[in-house]
Write a protein that holds these residues in place. Structure first.
Motif, PDB file in Angstrom:
ATOM      1  N   LYS A 111       6.713   6.307   2.892  1.00 11.57           N
ATOM      2  CA  LYS A 111       5.842   5.022   2.180  1.00 11.57           C
ATOM      3  C   LYS A 111       6.833   3.830   1.283  1.00 11.57           C
ATOM      4  N   GLY A 112       6.323   5.052   0.569  1.00  6.54           N
ATOM      5  CA  GLY A 112       6.854   4.563  -1.390  1.00  6.54           C
ATOM      6  C   GLY A 112       6.076   4.535  -1.960  1.00  6.54           C
TER       7      GLY A 112
ATOM      8  N   PHE B 193      -1.795  20.151   7.011  1.00  6.08           N
ATOM      9  CA  PHE B 193      -2.347  18.828   7.176  1.00  6.08           C
ATOM     10  C   PHE B 193      -2.438  17.482   6.137  1.00  6.08           C
ATOM     11  N   MET B 194      -2.527  17.828   4.884  1.00  5.56           N
ATOM     12  CA  MET B 194      -3.152  17.362   3.484  1.00  5.56           C
ATOM     13  C   MET B 194      -1.332  17.411   2.877  1.00  5.56           C
ATOM     14  N   ALA B 195      -1.096  18.309   3.172  1.00  2.39           N
ATOM     15  CA  ALA B 195       0.896  18.579   2.237  1.00  2.39           C
ATOM     16  C   ALA B 195       1.061  17.413   3.600  1.00  2.39           C
ATOM     17  N   TRP B 196       1.451  17.093   4.648  1.00  3.97           N
ATOM     18  CA  TRP B 196       2.613  16.761   5.637  1.00  3.97           C
ATOM     19  C   TRP B 196       2.171  14.880   5.426  1.00  3.97           C
ATOM     20  N   ALA B 197       0.149  15.121   5.343  1.00  7.92           N
ATOM     21  CA  ALA B 197       0.622  13.224   4.837  1.00  7.92           C
ATOM     22  C   ALA B 197       0.472  12.904   3.661  1.00  7.92           C
ATOM     23  N   ILE B 198       0.877  13.766   2.383  1.00  7.76           N
ATOM     24  CA  ILE B 198       1.541  13.415   1.088  1.00  7.76           C
ATOM     25  C   ILE B 198       2.258  12.784   1.289  1.00  7.76           C
ATOM     26  N   ARG B 199       3.460  13.888   2.274  1.00  7.97           N
ATOM     27  CA  ARG B 199       4.902  13.941   2.269  1.00  7.97           C
ATOM     28  C   ARG B 199       5.399  12.048   3.344  1.00  7.97           C
ATOM     29  N   ARG B 200       4.423  11.894   3.844  1.00  7.79           N
ATOM     30  CA  ARG B 200       4.450  10.431   4.418  1.00  7.79           C
ATOM     31  C   ARG B 200       4.079   9.593   4.187  1.00  7.79           C
ATOM     32  N   GLN B 201       2.901   9.594   2.673  1.00  7.22           N
ATOM     33  CA  GLN B 201       2.475   8.283   2.023  1.00  7.22           C
ATOM     34  C   GLN B 201       4.302   8.748   1.059  1.00  7.22           C
ATOM     35  N   GLU B 202       4.767  10.014   0.960  1.00  7.96           N
ATOM     36  CA  GLU B 202       5.746   9.510   0.021  1.00  7.96           C
ATOM     37  C   GLU B 202       7.094   8.884   0.661  1.00  7.96           C
TER      38      GLU B 202
ATOM     39  N   ALA C 174      11.491  -3.878  -1.396  1.00  9.54           N
ATOM     40  CA  ALA C 174       9.886  -3.224  -1.382  1.00  9.54           C
ATOM     41  C   ALA C 174       9.502  -4.154  -0.521  1.00  9.54           C
ATOM     42  N   LEU C 175       9.268  -5.201  -0.165  1.00  8.78           N
ATOM     43  CA  LEU C 175       8.340  -5.985   1.159  1.00  8.78           C
ATOM     44  C   LEU C 175       9.107  -5.960   2.093  1.00  8.78           C
ATOM     45  N   VAL C 176       8.437  -5.089   3.065  1.00  9.96           N
ATOM     46  CA  VAL C 176       8.956  -4.867   4.643  1.00  9.96           C
ATOM     47  C   VAL C 176       8.568  -5.764   5.247  1.00  9.96           C
ATOM     48  N   GLU C 177       7.277  -6.875   5.671  1.00  5.98           N
ATOM     49  CA  GLU C 177       7.325  -7.915   5.813  1.00  5.98           C
ATOM     50  C   GLU C 177       6.623  -8.791   5.122  1.00  5.98           C
ATOM     51  N   VAL C 178       7.071 -10.320   5.734  1.00  5.08           N
ATOM     52  CA  VAL C 178       6.799 -11.090   5.465  1.00  5.08           C
ATOM     53  C   VAL C 178       5.850 -12.140   6.653  1.00  5.08           C
ATOM     54  N   TRP C 179       4.729 -12.278   6.155  1.00  4.46           N
ATOM     55  CA  TRP C 179       3.806 -12.675   7.616  1.00  4.46           C
ATOM     56  C   TRP C 179       3.638 -13.990   7.116  1.00  4.46           C
ATOM     57  N   GLU C 180       3.469 -14.904   8.077  1.00  3.28           N
ATOM     58  CA  GLU C 180       2.621 -16.542   8.032  1.00  3.28           C
ATOM     59  C   GLU C 180       2.060 -16.761   9.990  1.00  3.28           C
ATOM     60  N   ARG C 181       0.741 -17.516   9.242  1.00  2.00           N
ATOM     61  CA  ARG C 181       0.624 -18.022  10.228  1.00  2.00           C
ATOM     62  C   ARG C 181      -1.315 -18.947   9.843  1.00  2.00           C
TER      63      ARG C 181
ATOM     64  N   LEU D 201       3.741  -4.100   1.976  1.00  2.00           N
ATOM     65  CA  LEU D 201       4.903  -3.141   1.097  1.00  2.00           C
ATOM     66  C   LEU D 201       4.586  -1.777   2.335  1.00  2.00           C
ATOM     67  N   LYS D 202       5.505  -0.630   2.238  1.00  2.15           N
ATOM     68  CA  LYS D 202       4.930  -0.177   2.816  1.00  2.15           C
ATOM     69  C   LYS D 202       4.434   0.494   3.576  1.00  2.15           C
ATOM     70  N   SER D 203       3.030   0.970   2.655  1.00  3.17           N
ATOM     71  CA  SER D 203       1.843   1.245   2.492  1.00  3.17           C
ATOM     72  C   SER D 203       0.604   0.448   2.081  1.00  3.17           C
ATOM     73  N   GLY D 204       0.691  -1.639   2.998  1.00  4.69           N
ATOM     74  CA  GLY D 204      -0.007  -1.573   3.158  1.00  4.69           C
ATOM     75  C   GLY D 204       0.167  -3.003   2.965  1.00  4.69           C
ATOM     76  N   VAL D 205      -0.714  -3.708   3.104  1.00  2.00           N
ATOM     77  CA  VAL D 205      -0.974  -5.684   2.589  1.00  2.00           C
ATOM     78  C   VAL D 205      -0.669  -5.218   1.030  1.00  2.00           C
ATOM     79  N   TRP D 206       0.105  -6.105  -0.195  1.00  2.00           N
ATOM     80  CA  TRP D 206       0.117  -5.992  -1.310  1.00  2.00           C
ATOM     81  C   TRP D 206      -0.310  -7.798  -1.448  1.00  2.00           C
ATOM     82  N   GLU D 207      -0.284  -8.537  -1.121  1.00  3.34           N
ATOM     83  CA  GLU D 207      -0.546  -9.738  -1.496  1.00  3.34           C
ATOM     84  C   GLU D 207      -1.805 -10.800  -0.307  1.00  3.34           C
ATOM     85  N   VAL D 208      -2.120 -11.680  -0.387  1.00  4.46           N
ATOM     86  CA  VAL D 208      -2.786 -12.597   0.588  1.00  4.46           C
ATOM     87  C   VAL D 208      -2.566 -14.023  -0.149  1.00  4.46           C
ATOM     88  N   LEU D 209      -1.452 -14.348   0.508  1.00  5.34           N
ATOM     89  CA  LEU D 209      -1.603 -16.530  -0.089  1.00  5.34           C
ATOM     90  C   LEU D 209      -1.994 -17.181   0.747  1.00  5.34           C
ATOM     91  N   PRO D 210      -3.379 -17.850   0.036  1.00  2.00           N
ATOM     92  CA  PRO D 210      -4.289 -18.072   0.811  1.00  2.00           C
ATOM     93  C   PRO D 210      -3.088 -20.168   1.257  1.00  2.00           C
TER      94      PRO D 210
END
Length: 385
Positions: free
Chosen positions: A304-305, A293-302, A133-140, A148-157
């Motif tokens: 993304k997982g 439009f709202m139905a399209w937005a819901i399908r788009r989120q679906e 489910a992780l689509v990106e692991v970013w470090e800086r 995740l597909k829906s956006g940021v999940w966890e921030v490790l300081p």
């Protein structure tokens, strides 16, 4: 591998801000282009205002300059508003402010790499995300962000790692797990949160979502959300009020410029186009009221997982004086009553609108009958007053 650290609101905002500033992917590039466009419009309008001020001071003002002045002021104000909306700092701070209301979100946390996925525990909650489910692991700069597909999940300081070697070891173990070689550690269940106290459970709901039923319930609940004060925030009210006059002004200005071609200058054409673009952007606030439009937005989120957790299997929700606890195998998420801003009960089910634009949705099948559903709704309304 297990990490224990203290996530502060400042660290969360800093990590998000570092990532937002980096243009990566089509959407990020589009955001940068939008930002530079409105920056150019703001600078152009500011220069026009300076020039008009000089003309006024020199005593060479003409009647036609009043129209240019109005267009310059409107364009400048609109461009500055959009620069604020598109600002990476605003998005980062807004996300931090929204999440601050979750029970125990900021504070001591535990993140564990298990054989089933990445498990995070904070407050009374626990959540597990599979490695795929992780689509990106970013470090800086010492920060590690899990997306995740829906956006940021966890921030490790940076404080989550004793040093660079430990951070490198964590990233290596996570990369191997994402490639299909998760750590086979014992005692994965030791971090499970305690179950809610049965004495505090006023209502216990058990249900299972079907894909089509979930889509319909989400469509109706989102359309109901548009009629609440949670949607009509001051910024949204201002956008809706200004959208129609701005769009009409842009169309009239562009029509006048096209009729006067080629006698008009490039500055007048740019002002008319800028006014029209701002009007169209403001009118986007009304798109959500279109069911298609709202139905399209819901399908788009679906895609993304975003709804995978709801469709995985049976869900148990415990509603009591402490809030609403959603229970899944090995997971628990608590929503405090202070996070709930609205309640809607209808034939398709019950929805509790959260102040962070999320919602708790219960199908009508979760209740014995409509009377029980109304009792739960009244109980929720009483707790949020």
């Amino acid at each position: 591998m297990e990490l224990r650290y203290n996530l502060t609101q400042q660290d969360f905002k800093r990590g998000i801000l570092l990532h937002e500033k980096r243009p990566k992917g089509p959407l990020a590039v589009i955001r940068k282009v939008e930002w530079f466009f409105f920056l150019a419009m703001a600078l152009f309008s500011a220069v026009m205002l300076v020039m008009l001020t000089v003309i006024l001071a020199a005593g060479q003002w003409e009647d036609d300059f009043g129209t240019v002045l109005g267009l310059a002021v409107v364009t400048l104000v609109g461009s500055l508003c959009f620069l604020w909306v598109l600002s990476a700092r605003r998005r980062a701070f807004h996300g931090g402010r929204m999440l601050a209301g979750e029970d125990g979100f900021f504070g001591p946390r535990t993140l564990t790499l298990t054989k089933d996925g990445v498990a995070e525990t904070f407050g009374v909650g626990r959540r597990v995300e599979p490695y795929d489910a992780l689509v990106e692991v970013w470090e800086r700069k010492g920060y590690v962000l899990l997306y995740l597909k829906s956006g940021v999940w966890e921030v490790l300081p940076p404080c989550a790692f004793p040093g660079p070697e430990e951070r490198a070891a964590f990233l290596t173990a996570l990369a191997e797990a994402r490639q299909g070689r998760p750590p086979q550690t014992a005692g994965d269940e030791t971090a499970l949160p305690p179950e809610p106290d049965e004495e505090d459970a006023v209502f216990t709901l058990r249900y299972t979502w079907e894909p089509e039923g979930l889509r319909q319930a989400l469509l109706r609940s989102n359309l109901a959300y548009l009629r609440t004060k949670l949607y009509w925030r001051p910024a949204m009210i201002a956008m809706a009020v200004l959208s129609v006059p701005m769009l009409v002004s842009g169309l009239l200005a562009l029509g006048g410029v096209l009729n006067a071609l080629p006698a008009v200058s490039g500055a007048e054409v740019a002002s008319a186009i800028g006014l029209l673009v701002i009007g169209l952007a403001l009118c986007a606030s009304w798109l959500s009221f279109v069911p298609g439009f709202m139905a399209w937005a819901i399908r788009r989120q679906e895609k993304k997982g975003a709804f995978d957790k709801l469709l995985e299997g049976p869900i148990t929700d415990v509603i009591g004086p402490n809030g609403a606890d959603s229970l899944r195998p090995g997971e628990r998420e608590r929503t405090l009553w202070s996070q709930i801003g609205g309640v809607k009960s209808a034939d398709w089910g019950l929805v509790l609108f959260r102040r962070d634009r999320k919602m708790l949705l219960f199908p009508s099948e979760a209740f014995a009958d409509r009377n029980e559903q109304e009792r739960v709704a009244e109980y929720a309304r009483g707790q949020t007053r």
